[in-house]
Scaffold this active site. Structure first.
Site, PDB file in Angstrom:
ATOM      1  N   HIS A 171       1.488  -6.186   4.662  1.00 39.09           N
ATOM      2  CA  HIS A 171       1.716  -4.819   3.852  1.00 39.09           C
ATOM      3  C   HIS A 171       3.043  -4.719   3.489  1.00 39.09           C
ATOM      4  CE1 HIS A 171       1.101  -0.514   3.274  1.00 39.09           C
ATOM      5  NE2 HIS A 171       2.018  -0.125   3.964  1.00 39.09           N
ATOM      6  N   ASP A 172       3.862  -5.437   4.003  1.00 35.55           N
ATOM      7  CA  ASP A 172       5.317  -4.983   3.547  1.00 35.55           C
ATOM      8  C   ASP A 172       6.101  -6.390   3.587  1.00 35.55           C
ATOM      9  OD1 ASP A 172       7.975  -3.663   3.135  1.00 35.55           O
ATOM     10  OD2 ASP A 172       8.196  -3.285   5.193  1.00 35.55           O
ATOM     11  N   LEU A 173       5.428  -7.160   2.462  1.00 30.67           N
ATOM     12  CA  LEU A 173       6.319  -8.535   2.350  1.00 30.67           C
ATOM     13  C   LEU A 173       7.492  -8.425   1.788  1.00 30.67           C
ATOM     14  CD1 LEU A 173       5.782 -11.535   2.816  1.00 30.67           C
ATOM     15  CD2 LEU A 173       4.707 -11.637   0.301  1.00 30.67           C
ATOM     16  N   ASN A 177      11.341  -9.716   6.166  1.00 31.14           N
ATOM     17  CA  ASN A 177      10.060 -10.329   6.991  1.00 31.14           C
ATOM     18  C   ASN A 177      10.012 -11.819   6.712  1.00 31.14           C
ATOM     19  OD1 ASN A 177      10.204  -7.891   8.272  1.00 31.14           O
ATOM     20  ND2 ASN A 177       8.643  -7.083   6.444  1.00 31.14           N
ATOM     21  N   ARG A 210       6.001  -7.299  -4.791  1.00 33.63           N
ATOM     22  CA  ARG A 210       6.755  -6.549  -3.956  1.00 33.63           C
ATOM     23  C   ARG A 210       8.149  -7.348  -3.518  1.00 33.63           C
ATOM     24  NH1 ARG A 210       5.476  -2.015  -0.449  1.00 33.63           N
ATOM     25  NH2 ARG A 210       6.795  -1.791   1.195  1.00 33.63           N
TER      26      ARG A 210
END
Length: 243
Positions: A171-173, A177, A210
């Site tokens: 979801h938050d690449l 991370n 993203r």
């Protein structure tokens, strides 16, 4: 070969816990609190993000303890309370389950150790304990100090492709991370709100876009950040060659 998870459930009144008995012995719900580890002098460090992430050293094992915090505008008014829609739908349960899937697939990510859900009426708060990637730093920290070889950029792209080929949606690449250890092996972390879904170019491309925005953001924010657009092309070359 990955050892099967010996998943156990422990429930005490409004506290519901799941833990892997193969990784954590003599489990108690208090182990999902930083205060427990502070009392046992087992906190080896911490990192600041949306909240504090605690690094735990216990019986020759290295773990990461994270409390679930809200982000964005709503986080200013409600920092860590979520609507309860069943245990399996809690943020902690979903991430624990996804990390277990990643472990079984042999993908380079933290392994699940335990989670805790504290229910309070119609809402809950949650914590997750997972394994720590040894001797690793995130890309932002590394690129703030030094650049990377072309082969490492290609490996980053190829690793992300492995996750995508298994339908793993992050979801938050972003550049925080993605970790590299001392041998430059690539790991992905923080799978909150991630899931395994049908592998489709639409969400895979959005994932990569993203990540690209993340690199550009850090480049504009950090003086001397060792990233240029050409590095993205190297990353994407590794991503495409792994198809």
């Amino acid at each position: 070969m990955v050892k099967p998870c010996r998943e156990k459930v422990l429930q005490q009144e409004n506290v519901y816990c799941v833990y892997d008995e193969a990784k954590i012995a003599n489990f108690s719900p208090e182990m999902l609190s930083e205060h427990y580890w502070q009392k046992h002098n087992a906190v080896s460090g911490s990192a600041q993000g949306r909240g504090t992430t605690w690094f735990i050293s216990h019986q020759q094992q290295q773990w990461v303890l994270r409390h679930y915090y809200r982000g964005g505008l709503i986080g200013r008014f409600n920092k860590d309370s979520y609507w309860f829609g069943g245990q399996k739908n809690t943020r902690a349960a979903r991430e624990f389950s996804l990390l277990l899937t990643l472990e079984q697939l042999g993908l380079p990510a933290p392994q699940p150790v335990a989670y805790r859900v504290k229910r309070q009426g119609l809402f809950y708060r949650a914590d997750l304990l997972s394994t720590r990637i040894q001797d690793a730093r995130d890309l932002v920290g590394i690129l703030s100090d030094q650049g990377l070889d072309e082969s490492v950029w290609a490996d980053i792209g190829a690793t992300i492709r492995r996750f995508h080929d298994h339908g793993i949606y992050h979801h938050d690449l972003n550049s925080h991370n993605i970790l590299l250890d001392r041998e430059n092996k690539v790991f992905l972390i923080d799978f909150d709100r991630g899931e395994q879904r049908a592998a489709k170019p639409s969400w895979q491309q959005a994932n990569m876009e993203r990540l690209l925005r993340s690199f550009r953001k850090e480049q504009n924010k950090i003086p001397g950040f060792h990233w240029q657009e050409q590095h993205w092309h190297m990353l994407m070359l590794g991503y495409r060659q792994s198809q």
